[in-house]
Design an enzyme around this catalytic site. Structure first.
Site, short mmCIF file in Angstrom:
data_model
loop_
_atom_site.label_atom_id
_atom_site.label_comp_id
_atom_site.label_asym_id
_atom_site.label_seq_id
_atom_site.Cartn_x
_atom_site.Cartn_y
_atom_site.Cartn_z
CG ASN A 276 -5.17 -6.78 -8.42
OD1 ASN A 276 -6.42 -6.72 -8.32
ND2 ASN A 276 -4.73 -5.63 -8.97
CE LYS B 244 -7.78 -9.93 -10.28
NZ LYS B 244 -9.17 -9.37 -9.93
CD GLN C 86 -11.19 -13.06 -14.32
OE1 GLN C 86 -12.20 -12.28 -14.22
NE2 GLN C 86 -10.43 -12.85 -13.25
N GLY D 140 -4.40 -2.68 -12.34
CA GLY D 140 -5.80 -2.63 -12.93
C GLY D 140 -5.72 -1.05 -13.12
CG ASP E 88 -5.11 0.50 -3.54
OD1 ASP E 88 -6.00 0.80 -4.42
OD2 ASP E 88 -5.20 0.54 -2.28
CB CYS F 287 -16.46 -10.75 -10.22
SG CYS F 287 -17.78 -9.49 -10.90
N PRO G 234 -7.59 -8.45 -15.34
CG PRO G 234 -8.53 -10.13 -14.32
CD PRO G 234 -7.48 -9.49 -14.26
C1 FMN Z 1 -13.91 -1.64 -14.57
C2 FMN Z 1 -13.48 -2.82 -13.92
C3 FMN Z 1 -13.50 -3.92 -14.25
C4 FMN Z 1 -12.99 -5.21 -13.89
N1 FMN Z 1 -13.07 -6.38 -14.10
C5 FMN Z 1 -12.69 -7.48 -13.73
C6 FMN Z 1 -12.84 -8.55 -14.25
O1 FMN Z 1 -13.45 -8.78 -15.26
N2 FMN Z 1 -12.38 -9.83 -13.69
C7 FMN Z 1 -11.64 -9.63 -12.48
O2 FMN Z 1 -11.04 -10.58 -12.02
N3 FMN Z 1 -11.42 -8.44 -11.70
C8 FMN Z 1 -11.90 -7.42 -12.41
N4 FMN Z 1 -11.75 -6.07 -11.93
C9 FMN Z 1 -10.80 -6.09 -10.74
C10 FMN Z 1 -9.44 -5.69 -11.15
O3 FMN Z 1 -9.01 -6.69 -11.87
C11 FMN Z 1 -8.57 -5.40 -9.92
O4 FMN Z 1 -8.71 -6.60 -9.22
C12 FMN Z 1 -9.17 -4.37 -9.00
O5 FMN Z 1 -9.48 -3.34 -10.03
C13 FMN Z 1 -7.72 -3.86 -8.23
O6 FMN Z 1 -6.57 -3.70 -8.76
P1 FMN Z 1 -6.32 -1.86 -8.89
O7 FMN Z 1 -6.49 -1.34 -7.53
O8 FMN Z 1 -5.01 -2.09 -9.49
O9 FMN Z 1 -7.27 -1.51 -10.00
C14 FMN Z 1 -12.31 -4.89 -12.43
C15 FMN Z 1 -11.95 -3.78 -11.93
C16 FMN Z 1 -12.68 -2.70 -12.52
C17 FMN Z 1 -12.39 -1.23 -11.81
#
Ligand code: FMN
Length: 323
Positions: A200, A139, A70, A224, A202, A100, A16
């Site tokens: 989840n 989450k 979500q 993400g 990196d 969040c 998400p």
């Molecule tokens: C711009 C942005 C928006 C995000 N929005 C949400 C969200 O709406 N809900 C959520 O649970 N996590 C949100 N996240 C977190 C991501 O789902 C993920 O957990 C986080 O980026 C770590 O994963 P990554 O290292 O693969 O990016 C957001 C992250 C970013 C960077």
């Protein structure tokens, strides 16, 4: 939970992402092999109060499955009601946001601040589970901060409350999105619960998935930021899952076609006005690291609206091909 297990075998999940994981981006990711995608967090209050804007986030179509929606909120009854509204739309699962860290969200008692109140986490998960018959995932983060790492405790609560899976973003809330994700926490959660654990944090390239799976033994992986401007990451992950040689990076032509296709979908599904506002960031991600991209980025920064954007983009790609 069959849906999740099947999806986990097929490929990686799209996280998400607020302002990003909308219908067009989910469809784009699916074309490359993403096996389950989540909407961005949607306010439970907004759903219950029927705020028109909130319902925009629920835009989906027949090709957009399996889909997790979500929701975020702090009141168990409102969360339950919102989950019921969402389930009636024919989505595949509900995800509860307990990770969040954004001020606007945590000041309402929702998101990651819930990790500080395990009893309330339990009440929310129980209420949502009771309200719907589709799977419910939760989450979470590693914890609120370094001195209050409690992902294992919250995951156990989720399991006790009959959640169908838990996603662990292996950063603390106070880390925001910086610093390294600590995958050891994912491994600890995996050891502590029997429900599926989605890892989840990196995953930036397909081989990171292999590393995460072997280091944590998690059941599925969620991508993400690694998918931003790079939906091909899902293709690479699929190749690894199918024991194929890694060959996923696009040619310039394929990159350009993807951008055009993405733009067309934004216009089709979200309308020109929204696309005009929201597509700029995708272009920056799609062109990051390409030759002379700084100059191109400077040029698109000067555009008043995204008018002329596609032409600039085509010219830029032509110059790359001719170089
Ligand atoms: C711009 C942005 C928006 C995000 N929005 C949400 C969200 O709406 N809900 C959520 O649970 N996590 C949100 N996240 C977190 C991501 O789902 C993920 O957990 C986080 O980026 C770590 O994963 P990554 O290292 O693969 O990016 C957001 C992250 C970013 C960077």
């Amino acid at each position: 939970m069959d849906l999740l297990k099947t999806a986990a075998k097929k490929g990686a999940f799209l996280a998400p992402l607020a302002g990003i994981s909308d219908l067009p981006f989910r469809l784009i990711s699916r074309t490359q092999g993403c096996s389950l995608a989540y909407t961005e967090m949607i306010s439970a209050n907004g759903l219950v109060r029927e705020t028109a804007r909130t319902y925009e986030y629920l835009k989906m179509n027949i090709d957009d499955h399996p889909l997790g929606v979500q929701i975020f909120g702090a009141d168990p009854q409102i969360m339950a009601e919102a989950a019921g509204i969402v389930a009636d739309k024919g989505v595949d699962l509900i995800d509860i946001n307990m990770g969040c860290p954004v001020r606007k969200v945590i000041k309402t008692g929702a998101g990651a601040v819930l990790l500080k109140d395990p009893a309330l986490c339990a009440r929310i998960i129980e209420a949502v589970k009771k309200a719907v018959s589709i799977p419910v995932t939760v989450k979470i983060r590693s914890g609120w901060n370094r001195s209050s790492i409690n992902a294992v405790e919250i995951a156990r609560i989720a399991e006790d409350c009959c959640a169908d899976a838990v996603t662990v973003h292996a950063r603390t809330a106070d880390q925001g999105y910086s610093g390294k994700a600590n995958w050891k926490i994912i491994a600890e959660v995996k050891k502590a619960v029997k429900i599926p654990v989605i890892g989840n944090g990196d995953i930036r390239q397909p081989l990171d998935v292999v590393k995460m799976l072997s280091e944590t033994d998690c059941d599925a992986v969620m991508v993400g930021r690694g998918a931003l401007g790079n939906p091909w990451i899902f293709k690479g992950i699929n190749q690894l899952f199918n024991n194929q040689a890694l060959d996923y990076l696009p040619t310039l032509k394929q990159r350009m076609e993807m951008i055009e296709n993405h733009w067309k979908m934004e216009v089709k599904f979200l309308g020109l006005k929204v696309a005009d506002k929201s597509f700029h960031k995708h272009i920056l991600w799609y062109t990051k690291g390409l030759d002379n991209s700084h100059k191109f980025r400077e040029n698109i920064g000067k555009l008043k609206k995204d008018e002329g954007l596609l032409q600039l983009l085509k010219d830029y790609f032509r110059s790359l091909e001719e170089a």
